[in-house]
Design a protein around this motif. Structure first.
Motif, short mmCIF file in Angstrom:
data_model
loop_
_atom_site.label_atom_id
_atom_site.label_comp_id
_atom_site.label_asym_id
_atom_site.label_seq_id
_atom_site.Cartn_x
_atom_site.Cartn_y
_atom_site.Cartn_z
N LYS A 46 14.12 51.05 62.63
CA LYS A 46 14.98 52.05 62.01
C LYS A 46 16.25 52.13 62.84
CE LYS A 46 11.58 55.40 60.35
NZ LYS A 46 10.89 56.65 60.66
N TYR A 47 17.41 52.16 62.22
CA TYR A 47 18.64 52.35 62.99
C TYR A 47 18.62 53.75 63.58
CZ TYR A 47 20.83 48.02 61.53
OH TYR A 47 21.13 46.69 61.37
N PRO A 48 19.21 53.92 64.79
CA PRO A 48 19.23 55.24 65.41
C PRO A 48 19.81 56.27 64.44
CG PRO A 48 20.15 53.58 66.90
CD PRO A 48 19.89 52.90 65.60
N GLY A 49 19.14 57.37 64.29
CA GLY A 49 19.63 58.44 63.42
C GLY A 49 19.32 58.25 61.95
N SER A 50 18.64 57.14 61.61
CA SER A 50 18.33 56.91 60.20
C SER A 50 16.83 57.09 59.96
CB SER A 50 18.74 55.48 59.83
OG SER A 50 18.18 55.13 58.58
N ASP A 51 16.48 57.58 58.79
CA ASP A 51 15.07 57.79 58.47
C ASP A 51 14.46 56.61 57.74
OD1 ASP A 51 14.97 60.31 59.57
OD2 ASP A 51 15.66 61.28 57.72
N TRP A 53 13.42 52.67 57.02
CA TRP A 53 13.08 51.43 57.72
C TRP A 53 14.02 50.33 57.24
CZ3 TRP A 53 9.97 51.67 61.74
CH2 TRP A 53 9.01 52.69 61.81
N ALA A 54 14.79 49.76 58.15
CA ALA A 54 15.66 48.62 57.79
C ALA A 54 14.81 47.36 57.75
CB ALA A 54 16.80 48.49 58.78
N LEU A 55 13.79 47.31 58.61
CA LEU A 55 12.80 46.22 58.59
C LEU A 55 11.43 46.86 58.66
CD1 LEU A 55 14.10 43.53 61.14
CD2 LEU A 55 14.32 43.48 58.66
N GLY A 72 18.20 36.71 50.66
CA GLY A 72 17.79 37.99 50.11
C GLY A 72 19.02 38.74 49.64
N MET A 73 18.78 39.79 48.88
CA MET A 73 19.91 40.54 48.34
C MET A 73 20.59 41.34 49.44
SD MET A 73 18.59 41.69 44.62
CE MET A 73 17.29 42.73 45.15
N ASN A 74 21.77 41.86 49.15
CA ASN A 74 22.47 42.70 50.13
C ASN A 74 21.60 43.90 50.48
OD1 ASN A 74 24.80 41.19 50.45
ND2 ASN A 74 25.72 42.07 48.61
N GLY A 75 21.55 44.20 51.77
CA GLY A 75 20.77 45.36 52.19
C GLY A 75 19.29 45.07 52.39
N SER A 76 18.89 43.80 52.29
CA SER A 76 17.47 43.48 52.39
C SER A 76 17.00 43.35 53.85
CB SER A 76 17.14 42.21 51.61
OG SER A 76 17.92 41.14 52.07
N GLY A 77 17.94 43.37 54.79
CA GLY A 77 17.54 43.35 56.20
C GLY A 77 17.87 42.07 56.96
N LYS A 78 18.61 41.18 56.34
CA LYS A 78 18.90 39.88 56.98
C LYS A 78 19.68 40.03 58.29
CE LYS A 78 21.16 38.32 53.34
NZ LYS A 78 21.19 39.49 52.45
N THR A 79 20.75 40.80 58.24
CA THR A 79 21.57 40.96 59.45
C THR A 79 20.81 41.71 60.52
OG1 THR A 79 23.56 40.94 58.11
CG2 THR A 79 23.79 41.81 60.33
N THR A 80 20.03 42.69 60.11
CA THR A 80 19.24 43.47 61.07
C THR A 80 18.27 42.55 61.81
OG1 THR A 80 19.41 45.34 59.56
CG2 THR A 80 17.75 45.49 61.29
N PHE A 81 17.67 41.64 61.07
CA PHE A 81 16.75 40.66 61.65
C PHE A 81 17.44 39.89 62.79
CE2 PHE A 81 15.50 36.09 61.19
CZ PHE A 81 14.21 36.18 61.68
N LEU A 88 20.53 43.13 70.14
CA LEU A 88 21.55 44.17 70.03
C LEU A 88 20.83 45.51 69.87
CD1 LEU A 88 24.25 42.50 67.79
CD2 LEU A 88 24.14 42.69 70.26
N TYR A 89 19.62 45.44 69.33
CA TYR A 89 18.73 46.60 69.26
C TYR A 89 17.34 46.12 69.63
CZ TYR A 89 22.32 48.74 66.24
OH TYR A 89 23.47 49.25 65.73
N ASP A 90 16.51 47.04 70.08
CA ASP A 90 15.10 46.70 70.30
C ASP A 90 14.30 47.23 69.12
OD1 ASP A 90 15.36 45.36 72.71
OD2 ASP A 90 15.34 47.21 73.87
P1 ADP Z 1 21.63 42.43 54.74
O1 ADP Z 1 22.15 41.71 55.95
O2 ADP Z 1 20.47 41.76 54.11
O3 ADP Z 1 22.71 42.74 53.74
P2 ADP Z 1 21.24 44.68 56.57
O4 ADP Z 1 20.34 44.13 57.62
O5 ADP Z 1 22.69 44.77 56.89
O6 ADP Z 1 21.04 43.86 55.22
O7 ADP Z 1 20.73 46.13 56.14
C1 ADP Z 1 19.37 46.48 55.99
C2 ADP Z 1 19.28 47.99 55.79
O8 ADP Z 1 19.67 48.68 56.97
C3 ADP Z 1 20.14 48.51 54.67
O9 ADP Z 1 19.42 49.51 53.99
C4 ADP Z 1 21.34 49.10 55.40
O10 ADP Z 1 21.89 50.17 54.65
C5 ADP Z 1 20.73 49.58 56.70
N1 ADP Z 1 21.70 49.51 57.81
C6 ADP Z 1 22.41 48.43 58.23
N2 ADP Z 1 23.18 48.70 59.28
C7 ADP Z 1 22.96 50.01 59.57
C8 ADP Z 1 23.46 50.91 60.59
N3 ADP Z 1 24.34 50.50 61.52
N4 ADP Z 1 23.00 52.19 60.56
C9 ADP Z 1 22.12 52.60 59.63
N5 ADP Z 1 21.61 51.82 58.66
C10 ADP Z 1 22.02 50.54 58.62
#
Ligand code: ADP
Length: 285
Positions: A46-51, A53-55, A72-81, A88-90
């Motif tokens: 979960k990103y800090p402050g968010s409820d 689950w990004a992954l 995957g579609m936008n917002g599916s978690g690819k960049t977070t992975f 950059l995050y644990d």
């Molecule tokens: P993708 O790369 O597949 O488009 P992301 O990994 O960027 O997807 O995003 C995955 C989820 O995490 C999304 O729901 C997005 O809104 C959320 N998210 C991404 N970055 C942040 C952030 N800095 N703070 C809070 N939520 C985030």
């Protein structure tokens, strides 16, 4: 002094933010054969402050020296992975292992050394082209040129009369500084990743700013560009991932499918098949 100190206060407050990242002490084994193995074990984040689950419960292992595509579609978690892989995050839950050891146990700087990443929001500086590629003032001109060529920048470089000493933008060289297009900037960012020569090369949606011709050029050469490195390639355009050995399909923060293009496209009930067909109409014509 009096007038300026309020501005300095902000800077000092920023610099004083404590670094709470857990620092391990293990050294990352410098392997000549570049045999590194990475595994995500039940990783949730979960990103800090968010409820939200990004992954969620991501389990994935990848073989080294291969090309892994993350789609995957936008917002599916690819960049977070990728952000988690690069520490950059644990992870909020679960662990990421490098050669069987939790990545938090490694020395952070050494761990960073094994990755070259081109993020979507990379930045170029108003400095010399060569300095931008090398990330330092003293750079190896030949190597910079070679990396720029690999990234498909040679034609543009040939037009620059000061070569790799050409300033980007006009901030420090109003006369000869050059402006670069989005696609050119992306090629320079790729050259920067190549200059670092790390065992992993990661491209996050590298073609977002490229026109279709430049895109085809980069896809076509990606295999050669990556050489013996392990390459991870993120894209929401499936056509660009066909050539990868292994494709992981992300959906709502989870890896829902994994396999080769042929096996994924054969599963007509799967998400990959759905995405592939949704996009195919743009390419078949
Ligand atoms: P993708 O790369 O597949 O488009 P992301 O990994 O960027 O997807 O995003 C995955 C989820 O995490 C999304 O729901 C997005 O809104 C959320 N998210 C991404 N970055 C942040 C952030 N800095 N703070 C809070 N939520 C985030």
């Amino acid at each position: 002094m009096r007038n300026n100190s309020p501005f300095l206060k902000l800077t000092f407050e920023y610099l004083d933010i404590p670094d709470n990242m857990y620092q391990g002490s293990l050294t990352v084994e410098k392997r000549r054969d570049r045999k590194y193995q990475v595994e995500f074990r039940n990783v949730s984040f979960k990103y800090p402050g968010s409820d939200n689950w990004a992954l969620r419960n991501v389990n994935i292992k990848f073989e080294i020296g291969k090309r892994l595509a993350v789609v995957g579609m936008n917002g599916s978690g690819k960049t977070t992975f990728i952000k988690l892989l690069c520490r950059l995050y644990d992870p909020t839950e679960g662990e990421i292992l490098l050669n069987g050891i939790d990545i938090r146990k490694y020395n952070y700087r050494e761990y960073m050394d094994i990755f070259s990443v081109v993020f979507q929001d990379f930045q170029l500086l108003s400095l010399k082209l060569g300095e931008n590629v090398a990330g330092k003032i003293d750079y190896d001109k030949e190597l910079v040129t070679e990396c720029l060529e690999k990234a498909g920048f040679s034609a543009r470089l040939a037009e620059m009369k000061n070569g790799t000493d050409t300033y980007l933008y006009k901030d420090y060289d109003t006369k000869d500084g050059v402006d670069v297009s989005g696609g050119e900037a992306q090629k320079i960012a790729m050259a920067r990743a190549l200059y670092k020569d790390a065992p992993f090369i990661i491209l996050d949606e590298p073609t977002a700013a490229l026109d279709p011709i430049a895109e085809a050029e980069i896809y076509g050469r990606f295999d050669e560009i990556a050489g013996d490195k392990t390459a991870i390639y993120i894209s929401h355009r499936l056509s660009s991932c066909k050539f990868c050995d292994e494709i992981a399909v992300f959906h709502e923060g989870a890896v829902i499918q994994q396999g080769s293009h042929a096996s994924l496209v054969a599963d007509t009930n799967g998400k990959y098949y759905e995405l592939w067909n949704a996009q195919a109409q743009y390419y078949t014509a």
